[in-house]
Enzyme design. Structure first.
Site, PDB file in Angstrom:
ATOM      1  N   HIS A   1     -25.180  15.126 -47.212  1.00  0.00           N
ATOM      2  CA  HIS A   1     -25.916  15.604 -48.384  1.00  0.00           C
ATOM      3  C   HIS A   1     -26.918  14.567 -48.905  1.00  0.00           C
ATOM      4  O   HIS A   1     -26.537  13.480 -49.322  1.00  0.00           O
ATOM      5  CB  HIS A   1     -24.927  15.957 -49.493  1.00  0.00           C
ATOM      6  CG  HIS A   1     -25.487  16.828 -50.561  1.00  0.00           C
ATOM      7  ND1 HIS A   1     -24.839  17.078 -51.753  1.00  0.00           N
ATOM      8  CD2 HIS A   1     -26.652  17.545 -50.627  1.00  0.00           C
ATOM      9  CE1 HIS A   1     -25.553  17.900 -52.495  1.00  0.00           C
ATOM     10  NE2 HIS A   1     -26.671  18.190 -51.834  1.00  0.00           N
TER      11      HIS A   1
ATOM     12  N   TYR B   1     -22.145  19.077 -57.283  1.00  0.00           N
ATOM     13  CA  TYR B   1     -22.395  20.186 -58.200  1.00  0.00           C
ATOM     14  C   TYR B   1     -21.359  20.201 -59.324  1.00  0.00           C
ATOM     15  O   TYR B   1     -20.203  20.574 -59.124  1.00  0.00           O
ATOM     16  CB  TYR B   1     -22.374  21.526 -57.461  1.00  0.00           C
ATOM     17  CG  TYR B   1     -23.350  21.630 -56.306  1.00  0.00           C
ATOM     18  CD1 TYR B   1     -24.507  20.858 -56.262  1.00  0.00           C
ATOM     19  CD2 TYR B   1     -23.110  22.496 -55.246  1.00  0.00           C
ATOM     20  CE1 TYR B   1     -25.395  20.945 -55.195  1.00  0.00           C
ATOM     21  CE2 TYR B   1     -24.000  22.593 -54.175  1.00  0.00           C
ATOM     22  CZ  TYR B   1     -25.131  21.809 -54.165  1.00  0.00           C
ATOM     23  OH  TYR B   1     -26.007  21.895 -53.114  1.00  0.00           O
TER      24      TYR B   1
END
Length: 328
Positions: free
Chosen positions: A140, A56
């Site tokens: 992830h 992010y």
């Protein structure tokens, strides 16, 4: 705010959690001041679960979240971050918009699901966060790295949990099949399922959620608005991070018409819906301002009449086997 414990771990999460991707300029820039105010608003509403990732904003989400939480008692909140992408410095003056973030492209992402990569990722995350430990570590998006994720990344996380470096482990993805394998074939505490169990679509109901419930494991739901469509369905609204197809937009508009006929905003029903399943422990919302955080908390607190879910079933917008929250 209500809390649940993840699986058989002792790690608590609040019903509403803050997804911190937006703090790092997802789609559009977010100022330092706005990011800090967003985290503070989450704290003020009772949110004590925060989720981030190196991906992010090329680490910006972790840095901003860590800074905003710096003065909070560390034992009073739960934080999750992710492994699988290492950040390598690079020269240049471009931006990261190709990956969805309005930040300078100071680093490049390197896929790495090796055991060494997992440890390095968590060490780097701790440095960016400026915190002394991470509560939940999630593999992830290992979609294209399935075997390495299961044979290297997962065992590394299991060892780190046994060593007490992290308190709970799992995986976070936008698909159901591999998350179900994590639930059935490993000893994860929880998985984060983004966009696949929402008021709009429920593919997680066929396998993932029953498997989690049967094994006493937890599911965290992300993408509850399907990347924006269920927050405000209109032409050019986003679904799965791109423009919503006409038929999908039409279904969202039908959902809104029914919820509003019962005096319930669509986003209220969207936030409440996942809690109909007993395996769901928390719902993450990705807010980029304090106003959005306060709105999410207020919507989740609103009552939703059972007749609303009944009408959605009668209209074919929810299957007869889809569980809904009980009572108002």
């Amino acid at each position: 705010m209500a809390q649940r414990t993840l699986g058989r771990s002792a790690v608590p999460v609040t019903a509403l959690g803050l997804g911190a991707a937006s703090l790092a300029g997802l789609y559009a820039p977010v100022s330092e001041e706005s990011a800090a105010a967003t985290v503070q608003a989450a704290w003020d509403t009772g949110i004590r679960y925060f989720d981030t990732a190196p991906h992010y904003g090329l680490g910006l989400s972790e840095r901003r979240l860590g800074e905003a939480l710096r003065d909070k008692p560390r034992a009073s909140y739960t934080l999750s971050t992710k492994v699988g992408r290492l950040l390598e410095p690079q020269a240049g003056d471009g931006n990261d918009l190709a990956n969805g973030f309005a930040v300078p492209a100071t680093h490049r992402r390197v896929w790495d699901f090796s055991a060494d990569g997992v440890r390095r990722s968590l060490e780097d995350s701790l440095t960016r966060l400026g915190l002394d430990h991470i509560d939940i570590a999630l593999v992830h998006d290992p979609d294209d790295h399935e075997e390495q994720a299961f044979t290297e990344a997962y065992p590394a996380l299991e060892r780190l949990r046994a060593e007490g470096v992290v308190r709970a482990i799992g995986a976070g993805m936008n698909q159901v099949a591999m998350l179900t394998r994590f639930i059935t074939d490993t000893d994860v505490d929880a998985v984060l399922c983004a966009g696949r169990y929402t008021l709009l679509e429920q593919p997680a109901l066929a396998s993932l959620l029953p498997a989690a419930a049967e094994r006493g494991k937890s599911v965290i739901i992300g993408g509850v608005f399907n990347s924006g469509l269920l927050a405000d369905p209109k032409p050019r609204a986003t679904y799965n991070y791109t423009a919503a197809p006409r038929e999908v937009l039409g279904r969202a508009l039908r959902l809104r018409a029914i919820t509003e006929a019962h005096g319930v905003p669509l986003r209220t029903a969207a936030l409440a819906f996942p809690f109909g399943h007993p395996a769901v422990a928390s719902v993450l919302v990705g807010a980029r301002s304090s106003a959005e955080v306060h709105d999410a908390a207020e919507q989740l607190a609103r009552p939703v009449p059972g007749a609303l879910w009944d009408e959605l079933r009668a209209e074919g917008l929810l299957g007869a086997d889809v569980p809904a929250p009980q009572g108002a």
